[in-house]
Enzyme design. Structure first.
Site, PDB file in Angstrom:
ATOM      1  N   LYS A  22       0.840  -1.213   0.000  1.00 46.14           N
ATOM      2  CA  LYS A  22       0.000   0.000   0.000  1.00 46.14           C
ATOM      3  C   LYS A  22       0.868   1.253   0.000  1.00 46.14           C
ATOM      4  CE  LYS A  22      -1.632   1.477   4.143  1.00 46.14           C
ATOM      5  NZ  LYS A  22      -1.308   2.879   4.443  1.00 46.14           N
ATOM      6  N   ASN A  23       1.879   1.276   0.865  1.00 46.97           N
ATOM      7  CA  ASN A  23       2.673   2.494   1.010  1.00 46.97           C
ATOM      8  C   ASN A  23       3.595   2.747  -0.177  1.00 46.97           C
ATOM      9  OD1 ASN A  23       1.420   2.968   3.393  1.00 46.97           O
ATOM     10  ND2 ASN A  23       3.186   2.572   4.701  1.00 46.97           N
ATOM     11  N   CYS A 120      -4.831  13.366  13.291  1.00 45.00           N
ATOM     12  CA  CYS A 120      -4.693  11.963  12.959  1.00 45.00           C
ATOM     13  C   CYS A 120      -4.592  11.194  14.252  1.00 45.00           C
ATOM     14  CB  CYS A 120      -3.439  11.773  12.131  1.00 45.00           C
ATOM     15  SG  CYS A 120      -2.983  10.066  11.924  1.00 45.00           S
ATOM     16  N   ARG A 125       1.208  14.728  13.339  1.00 43.39           N
ATOM     17  CA  ARG A 125       1.644  14.498  11.966  1.00 43.39           C
ATOM     18  C   ARG A 125       1.549  15.736  11.071  1.00 43.39           C
ATOM     19  NH1 ARG A 125      -0.338   8.556  10.115  1.00 43.39           N
ATOM     20  NH2 ARG A 125       1.449   8.677   8.752  1.00 43.39           N
ATOM     21  N   ASP A 310       5.405   0.781  11.807  1.00 48.54           N
ATOM     22  CA  ASP A 310       4.176   0.116  11.357  1.00 48.54           C
ATOM     23  C   ASP A 310       4.094  -1.348  11.791  1.00 48.54           C
ATOM     24  OD1 ASP A 310       3.306   2.448  10.255  1.00 48.54           O
ATOM     25  OD2 ASP A 310       3.661   1.886   8.166  1.00 48.54           O
ATOM     26  N   ARG A 402      -8.292  -0.675   5.188  1.00 45.72           N
ATOM     27  CA  ARG A 402      -7.391   0.320   4.596  1.00 45.72           C
ATOM     28  C   ARG A 402      -6.072  -0.307   4.170  1.00 45.72           C
ATOM     29  NH1 ARG A 402      -6.474   5.622   7.904  1.00 45.72           N
ATOM     30  NH2 ARG A 402      -5.221   5.868   6.043  1.00 45.72           N
TER      31      ARG A 402
HETATM   32  C1  UD1 Z   1       4.657   6.962   6.151  1.00 41.62           C
HETATM   33  C2  UD1 Z   1       3.787   5.737   6.041  1.00 41.62           C
HETATM   34  C3  UD1 Z   1       3.313   5.284   7.426  1.00 41.62           C
HETATM   35  C4  UD1 Z   1       4.516   5.104   8.351  1.00 41.62           C
HETATM   36  C5  UD1 Z   1       5.405   6.331   8.350  1.00 41.62           C
HETATM   37  C6  UD1 Z   1       6.703   6.128   9.125  1.00 41.62           C
HETATM   38  C7  UD1 Z   1       2.770   5.973   3.863  1.00 41.62           C
HETATM   39  C8  UD1 Z   1       1.550   6.247   3.085  1.00 41.62           C
HETATM   40  N1  UD1 Z   1       2.651   6.030   5.195  1.00 41.62           N
HETATM   41  O1  UD1 Z   1       3.844   8.000   6.699  1.00 41.62           O
HETATM   42  O2  UD1 Z   1       2.596   4.062   7.290  1.00 41.62           O
HETATM   43  O3  UD1 Z   1       4.055   4.867   9.659  1.00 41.62           O
HETATM   44  O4  UD1 Z   1       5.763   6.693   6.994  1.00 41.62           O
HETATM   45  O5  UD1 Z   1       7.403   5.047   8.624  1.00 41.62           O
HETATM   46  O6  UD1 Z   1       3.807   5.674   3.328  1.00 41.62           O
HETATM   47  N2  UD1 Z   1       6.819  14.804  10.203  1.00 41.62           N
HETATM   48  C9  UD1 Z   1       6.958  16.142  10.471  1.00 41.62           C
HETATM   49  N3  UD1 Z   1       6.737  17.020   9.453  1.00 41.62           N
HETATM   50  C10 UD1 Z   1       6.402  16.632   8.194  1.00 41.62           C
HETATM   51  C11 UD1 Z   1       6.268  15.239   7.936  1.00 41.62           C
HETATM   52  C12 UD1 Z   1       6.486  14.350   8.972  1.00 41.62           C
HETATM   53  O7  UD1 Z   1       7.259  16.533  11.589  1.00 41.62           O
HETATM   54  O8  UD1 Z   1       6.216  17.471   7.313  1.00 41.62           O
HETATM   55  C13 UD1 Z   1       7.039  13.828  11.292  1.00 41.62           C
HETATM   56  C14 UD1 Z   1       5.814  12.979  11.603  1.00 41.62           C
HETATM   57  O9  UD1 Z   1       4.931  13.627  12.469  1.00 41.62           O
HETATM   58  C15 UD1 Z   1       6.452  11.746  12.202  1.00 41.62           C
HETATM   59  C16 UD1 Z   1       7.763  11.614  11.428  1.00 41.62           C
HETATM   60  O10 UD1 Z   1       8.010  12.913  10.866  1.00 41.62           O
HETATM   61  O11 UD1 Z   1       6.733  11.976  13.553  1.00 41.62           O
HETATM   62  C17 UD1 Z   1       7.767  10.603  10.326  1.00 41.62           C
HETATM   63  O12 UD1 Z   1       6.630  10.800   9.507  1.00 41.62           O
HETATM   64  P1  UD1 Z   1       6.647  10.436   7.957  1.00 41.62           P
HETATM   65  O13 UD1 Z   1       7.834   9.572   7.669  1.00 41.62           O
HETATM   66  O14 UD1 Z   1       6.477  11.675   7.174  1.00 41.62           O
HETATM   67  O15 UD1 Z   1       5.346   9.558   7.832  1.00 41.62           O
HETATM   68  P2  UD1 Z   1       4.318   9.505   6.630  1.00 41.62           P
HETATM   69  O16 UD1 Z   1       5.022   9.753   5.346  1.00 41.62           O
HETATM   70  O17 UD1 Z   1       3.131  10.326   6.961  1.00 41.62           O
END
Ligand code: UD1
Length: 427
Positions: A22-23, A120, A125, A310, A402
């Protein structure tokens, strides 16, 4: 609302075919916004999140055609008739990954308006890293009435983006955007998850020039245009890890088909420490307890190649009946222990101190009605239910829809007593 009933206590035995990730599929779907040609993705899982992204792309004017065969599900995307550059709140709020259309839209069409994903269940996030990165590539960004408004009328310009924190989604958004930026881009402290390598390989097949794939430094030389391609979605390492832990918690023996060991290195190493072996076979990986016992191990979640967040909830479920204690520390997301009270209701012994949870193994879990507030927490309760004595009723099944394709069928094929009860069905 549907529920799942599990009668626990049966060891899982058999084979489970691992679906496409999915990711990986979600960002791959967004690549179609970078070209007028067709992007054809194979091995696309049939999941609610994929439907949500399909609905978003359709809203933007992308033509989406699904071809289902016995072996595979392919989806063809054509953004030739793109008519919209706004991703509305109603679609984005359903799934945070919708924000992945931001980079491609502004890179190719010079403008994008994407709703902020909002709150969320597993923490705040934010998307600040996506926004700052695009600004560094020359996009003008305003936040207005809950929307991100991005403009780059003359196109984006390559630059150096150093992420202060590793983010999967921000790396993906910037990577897609940089393929069409003028000049060269360096993404430093980029996420290294296999789904990002999959995305980069697909973009290169579309004519992008990306180097450093698999490392934390991606170098992109912008090109004028990208063309179509056919790409096969990588196997879902989180689904595989989940079923590995399901085999382990029930004391069974399951072959995970269609997956290479490298994809789940850190999880496999942790499982090995706990006494669960993953042995390579011609078709995938065979999972079983090495000497009949699962032992408590300490686990800390980290960006890839560390132990994935995850799989944290599923690992915790496995640890609830392990011999000895286990300290599980979550470093990626705040508030990602919502499964703890539910596991406790099933007889687990868990104490949370800040971002760590101390799990003391108990002799047995007992079935109970439970519910969870996110995808991985929900599946951890399925694992607990498979090992528990008696019946477990899992509510809010839509979380599982999902991210787990054919979950009940895959588990019941391996001997689990698990069934989905439609709304109103008798217990
Ligand atoms: C993706 C995965 C999710 C997984 C996560 C971490 C998908 C669709 N989802 O989510 O299943 O749990 O990676 O492996 O691929 N952060 C910030 N600012 C930002 C973006 C992120 O502070 O602009 C923080 C987040 O709050 C979190 C950390 O960075 O604490 C990592 O998040 P991120 O790697 O961005 O997760 P996702 O891409 O949302």
């Amino acid at each position: 609302m549907d529920r799942i009933r599990i009668r626990g206590g049966r060891p899982l035995t058999g084979q489970i075919k691992i679906s496409g990730a999915k990711n990986a599929a979600l960002p791959l779907m967004a690549t179609c916004l970078l070209t007028d040609d067709e992007v054809r993705l194979e091995n696309v899982p049939d999941l609610a999140d994929i439907t949500t992204m399909t609905n978003l792309l359709t809203h933007l004017g992308v033509e989406v055609t699904t071809r289902q065969s016995l072996k595979d599900r392919s989806v063809i995307f054509s953004a030739r008739g793109l008519s919209e550059t706004t991703a509305p709140y109603d679609l984005v709020r359903k799934m945070r990954a919708s924000v992945l259309v931001l980079g491609p839209l502004v890179a190719r069409h010079g403008v994008a308006k994407v709703s902020l994903p909002g709150g969320c269940a597993i923490g705040t996030r934010p998307v600040d890293l996506h926004i700052k990165g695009l600004q560094q590539l020359g996009a003008e960004i305003d936040l207005d009435s809950g929307y991100i408004l991005a403009r780059a009328p003359g196109g984006l310009t390559g630059g150096e983006v150093t992420f202060p924190k590793v983010s999967v989604g921000a790396t993906e958004n910037l990577l897609m955007a940089a393929t069409l930026a003028k000049g060269e881009t360096d993404l430093i402290n980029a996420a290294r998850e296999p789904e990002i390598a999959d995305l980069a390989n697909c973009l290169n097949a579309m004519g992008a020039k990306i180097e450093g794939i698999g490392s934390d430094h991606l170098h992109i030389v912008g090109v004028e245009r990208l063309h179509g391609c056919t790409h096969r979605v990588v196997a879902d390492r989180i689904e595989a890890g989940t079923y590995a832990m399901a085999a382990a918690i029930t004391g069974g023996e399951v072959e995970l088909v269609g997956l290479h060991h490298d994809l789940i290195g850190a999880a496999a190493a942790t499982l090995a420490q706990a006494g669960v072996s993953l042995i390579e076979t011609p078709d995938g990986l065979l999972v079983r307890r090495a000497n009949g016992v699962v032992s408590g191990v300490d686990v800390m979640t980290e960006p890839f190649p560390g132990f994935p967040t995850d799989l944290q909830a599923q690992m915790m479920a496995l640890m609830t009946t392990a011999e000895g204690a286990s300290m599980i520390t979550e470093t990626i997301f705040e508030n990602r222990f919502m499964h703890v009270p539910e596991l406790t209701r099933m007889g687990a012994s868990i104490n949370v101190h800040g971002s760590s949870a101390m799990v003391r193994g108990v002799k047995k879990l007992t079935g109970a009605p439970v519910m969870a507030t996110d995808l991985r927490a929900s599946v951890s309760l399925v694992l607990a239910g498979l090992a528990a004595e008696g019946d477990t009723y899992l509510n809010r099944v839509y979380h599982l829809d999902r991210g787990y394709e054919k979950l009940t069928a895959k588990l019941s094929n391996c001997g689990a007593e698990i069934e989905r009860l439609s709304d109103g069905a008798a217990e």
